[in-house]
Scaffold this motif. Structure first.
Motif: not given
Ligand code: SF4
Length: 59
Positions: A16, A19-20, A42, A44-46
């Protein structure tokens, strides 16, 4: 989006954070997730990338 993290489930994998990084941090002592921004635009795909399913996102 409203986020919740379960620090008991977190295994400190850090996906995570990678990713962010503006939303998630890692505790310096136990390596587990710290939520920096509970209402981000947002992440992302976390949620999908977390191996411990420790992140919950609600719209
Ligand atoms: S990706 Fe999941 S297990 Fe890894 S640090 Fe983040 S919340 Fe914890």
């Amino acid at each position: 989006m409203r986020l919740e993290v379960d620090r008991e489930r977190c295994v400190g994998a850090g996906m995570c954070v990678l990713t962010a990084p503006e939303v998630f941090g890692q505790d310096e002592e136990d390596g587990r997730v710290r939520l920096l921004d509970p209402e981000p635009d947002g992440i992302g795909e976390a949620v999908q990338l977390c191996p411990a399913a420790a992140i919950t996102a609600k719209d």
